[in-house]
Design an enzyme around this catalytic site. Structure first.
Site, PDB file in Angstrom:
ATOM      1  N   HIS A  59       0.820  -1.220   0.000  1.00 27.94           N
ATOM      2  CA  HIS A  59       0.000   0.000   0.000  1.00 27.94           C
ATOM      3  C   HIS A  59       0.850   1.265   0.000  1.00 27.94           C
ATOM      4  CE1 HIS A  59      -4.219   1.481   1.077  1.00 27.94           C
ATOM      5  NE2 HIS A  59      -3.495   2.560   0.800  1.00 27.94           N
ATOM      6  N   HIS A  61       1.385   5.169  -2.220  1.00 32.12           N
ATOM      7  CA  HIS A  61       0.904   6.135  -3.219  1.00 32.12           C
ATOM      8  C   HIS A  61       2.143   6.858  -3.733  1.00 32.12           C
ATOM      9  CE1 HIS A  61      -3.393   5.867  -1.758  1.00 32.12           C
ATOM     10  NE2 HIS A  61      -2.778   5.542  -0.630  1.00 32.12           N
ATOM     11  N   ARG A  63       2.425   8.820  -6.255  1.00 29.36           N
ATOM     12  CA  ARG A  63       2.155  10.153  -6.826  1.00 29.36           C
ATOM     13  C   ARG A  63       2.778  10.316  -8.217  1.00 29.36           C
ATOM     14  NH1 ARG A  63      -1.623  10.565  -2.909  1.00 29.36           N
ATOM     15  NH2 ARG A  63      -0.858  11.290  -0.897  1.00 29.36           N
ATOM     16  N   ASN A  93      -5.412   5.966  -6.904  1.00 32.40           N
ATOM     17  CA  ASN A  93      -6.088   7.277  -6.773  1.00 32.40           C
ATOM     18  C   ASN A  93      -5.154   8.396  -7.220  1.00 32.40           C
ATOM     19  OD1 ASN A  93      -4.399   6.928  -4.551  1.00 32.40           O
ATOM     20  ND2 ASN A  93      -5.637   8.223  -3.216  1.00 32.40           N
ATOM     21  N   GLU A 144      -7.000   0.520  -3.879  1.00 34.95           N
ATOM     22  CA  GLU A 144      -7.983   0.544  -2.843  1.00 34.95           C
ATOM     23  C   GLU A 144      -9.293   1.126  -3.361  1.00 34.95           C
ATOM     24  OE1 GLU A 144      -7.358   3.545   0.365  1.00 34.95           O
ATOM     25  OE2 GLU A 144      -5.469   3.950  -0.663  1.00 34.95           O
ATOM     26  N   HIS A 178     -10.932   0.323   1.051  1.00 33.38           N
ATOM     27  CA  HIS A 178     -10.762   1.395   2.041  1.00 33.38           C
ATOM     28  C   HIS A 178     -12.126   1.562   2.700  1.00 33.38           C
ATOM     29  CE1 HIS A 178      -9.323   5.673   3.106  1.00 33.38           C
ATOM     30  NE2 HIS A 178     -10.555   5.578   3.573  1.00 33.38           N
ATOM     31  N   HIS A 223      -5.625  -0.831   5.748  1.00 34.69           N
ATOM     32  CA  HIS A 223      -5.431   0.087   6.887  1.00 34.69           C
ATOM     33  C   HIS A 223      -6.589   0.141   7.893  1.00 34.69           C
ATOM     34  CE1 HIS A 223      -7.802   2.604   4.220  1.00 34.69           C
ATOM     35  NE2 HIS A 223      -6.787   3.012   3.499  1.00 34.69           N
ATOM     36  N   ASP A 289       0.649   2.475   3.763  1.00 30.72           N
ATOM     37  CA  ASP A 289      -0.204   3.564   3.260  1.00 30.72           C
ATOM     38  C   ASP A 289       0.627   4.844   3.110  1.00 30.72           C
ATOM     39  OD1 ASP A 289      -2.268   5.058   2.299  1.00 30.72           O
ATOM     40  OD2 ASP A 289      -3.466   5.041   4.125  1.00 30.72           O
ATOM     41  N   HIS A 293       2.480  14.044   1.206  1.00 28.44           N
ATOM     42  CA  HIS A 293       2.052  15.391   0.805  1.00 28.44           C
ATOM     43  C   HIS A 293       3.174  16.333   1.203  1.00 28.44           C
ATOM     44  CE1 HIS A 293      -2.096  14.142   0.044  1.00 28.44           C
ATOM     45  NE2 HIS A 293      -2.098  13.516   1.214  1.00 28.44           N
TER      46      HIS A 293
HETATM   47  O1  DOR Z   1      -5.140   9.632   4.305  1.00 28.95           O
HETATM   48  C1  DOR Z   1      -5.167   9.118   3.203  1.00 28.95           C
HETATM   49  N1  DOR Z   1      -4.477   9.625   2.172  1.00 28.95           N
HETATM   50  N2  DOR Z   1      -5.915   8.046   3.021  1.00 28.95           N
HETATM   51  C2  DOR Z   1      -6.142   7.550   1.792  1.00 28.95           C
HETATM   52  O2  DOR Z   1      -6.854   6.596   1.681  1.00 28.95           O
HETATM   53  C3  DOR Z   1      -5.580   8.199   0.583  1.00 28.95           C
HETATM   54  C4  DOR Z   1      -4.361   8.907   0.952  1.00 28.95           C
HETATM   55  C5  DOR Z   1      -3.813   9.781  -0.142  1.00 28.95           C
HETATM   56  O3  DOR Z   1      -3.729   9.315  -1.283  1.00 28.95           O
HETATM   57  O4  DOR Z   1      -3.408  10.906   0.165  1.00 28.95           O
HETATM   58 ZN    ZN Z   2      -6.933   4.294   1.907  1.00 25.42          ZN
END
Ligand code: DOR
Ligand code: ZN
Length: 446
Positions: A59, A61, A63, A93, A144, A178, A223, A289, A293
């Protein structure tokens, strides 16, 4: 790397869980022999270290694209291998969300052009997703799947969920969930965030999804943040993932309106955190996860700040700290960060036995204090700042050193025998790191 045949790498005096001390001889990406070894081309002396099969993080991301200020494939996968993780599964996502085979293909090539570790790509579940196209394009799992909205993720209704489960189960595929319910209201503090995305909503969503699953699709709950939710998943009905932040942090770790603690599902109370840890034996997978950011994005007002925290690099190091404190054991870490997630991903097990995949992380005995400026994510901050952890000195992927004392060497599995790919993919060093899902066919290359 190394022509048709790899050099021989020897890990000397490895303490194997169970107590045996042995040399591990590695060639062509695999463990060749466990026991007294002859000379190798490269030798690493492992006395006074802990050697673990490297992690697989289901899991993350990563980006990139229009979000490359938050993370790129290069920075995110460097962060992974600096934390002892050699395979990551990217969540869909992205902007735009990954809903078509063309977007999957672009994502694979983008990742392949930069990655420092193995990677798989998940496909998004929305009302508009081309599930069959993405399956054939080689996604690992679907999700997810947002059964509640999150940053960059729209919630999916039950009709779409149910139809999607049926479709995925016809391929014996995996859907990842999720699970949240979101109540409308002012979201201006960690306490409000916790209340608006409540434990009872998480439990209810888990139950709803399990009840919807008449087609017996393979389900994986991402998560989970409460003992109640974890316990509400009967063994055998779905796999359970928990993050390091729900094990190590609570909303009390932060000041009440600090957006750096804002994440979905939310950080809960200290009591809930301890209860989650009391479910340790039921947790199949620890997944980070990793949702980076930038500091600028996070340090807005609580309401405006996006949810999500970085964590792929600190996941195993934090668990190693708990291992030294005797809260958990080495075999448990291996099971939950390597064996179980690798098996789900269709990757052969990393480990100490002949034939095992030669992905390892070598940890010193000494603790380090976590500081964002020694981490490699573009996020440049960490919610674990100041906590104790043990980071790997060396990470090995496919039998080659890819991280050594802060230096990165880009892996190339193109001539490795443990390669699960068919040859046309393996010819390209970047693509050789891709782990295509089972629907991928060479007859119809993407
Ligand atoms: O807090 C989160 N941020 N939960 C998620 O499921 C997505 C993730 C994100 O992509 O920033
Ligand atoms: Zn999630």
């Amino acid at each position: 790397m190394m022509g048709d045949q790899q050099e021989t790498l020897i890990l000397r005096d490895v303490l194997i869980p169970g107590g045996r001390v042995a040399d591990i001889t590695i060639r062509d990406g695999l463990v060749l022999h466990t026991g007294a070894a002859d000379r190798g081309d490269v030798e690493i002396f492992c006395q006074d270290t802990t050697v673990l099969p490297a992690g697989t993080d289901l899991h993350v991301h990563m980006r990139d694209g229009v979000q490359k200020l938050k993370e790129t494939w290069e920075s995110g996968t460097k962060s992974a291998i600096a934390g002892g993780v050699t395979a990551v599964v990217d969540q869909p996502n992205t902007i735009p969300p990954l809903i078509s085979p063309a977007l999957v293909r672009d994502r694979v090539f983008l990742a392949a052009s930069q990655a420092y570790c193995r990677f798989a790509i998940n496909g998004a579940v929305t009302g508009d997703s081309d599930l069959t196209g993405m399956y054939r394009a080689g996604v690992f799992a679907f999700g997810e799947t947002f059964a509640g909205p999150s940053s960059y993720g729209e919630a999916v209704d039950f009709e779409v969920l149910s139809k999607t489960m049926k479709q995925i189960s016809s391929w014996n595929g995996i859907m990842t969930i999720h699970a949240e319910q979101v109540t409308e209201g002012t979201d201006d503090s960690l306490t409000r965030h916790d209340a608006l995305r409540s434990v009872s909503g998480e439990v209810q969503t888990v139950q709803d999804v399990l009840n919807l699953n008449s087609s017996q699709c393979n389900l994986h709950f991402c998560h989970l943040s409460s003992a109640q939710a974890i316990q509400s998943v009967p063994v055998g009905t779905a796999t359970v993932e928990v993050t390091p932040h729900h094990l190590f942090l609570s909303k009390d770790t932060f000041s009440p309106d600090d957006p750096r603690g804002k994440v979905n599902p939310p950080l809960r109370s200290e009591k809930t955190r301890k209860e989650v840890f009391s479910c340790w034996d039921r947790i199949d997978v620890i997944g980070s996860d990793h949702a980076p950011h930038s500091i600028e994005d996070k340090d807005q007002s609580f309401e405006k700040a996006p949810s999500g925290i970085p964590g792929v690099e600190t996941m195993i190091p934090l668990l190693m700290g708990w291992m030294v404190e005797k809260k958990i054991t080495i075999p448990e870490i291996i099971q939950k960060t390597s064996t179980n997630p690798s098996e789900m991903l269709g990757l052969s097990p990393a480990g100490f036995l002949p034939g095992n995949r030669a992905d390892f992380a070598i940890f010193p005995e000494e603790y380090t204090t976590i500081h964002a400026d020694s981490l490699h994510s573009r996020a440049k901050w960490t919610p674990f700042e100041g906590m104790k952890a043990i980071f790997p000195e060396i990470t090995i992927l496919g039998g080659a050193i890819v991280f050594d004392g802060g230096e990165f060497i880009r892996p190339d599995l193109s001539s490795s025998r443990c390669d699960i790919h068919q040859t046309s993919l393996a010819d390209d060093p970047g693509l050789s790191l891709w782990i295509p899902g089972r629907g991928y066919t060479l007859e119809k290359p993407i």
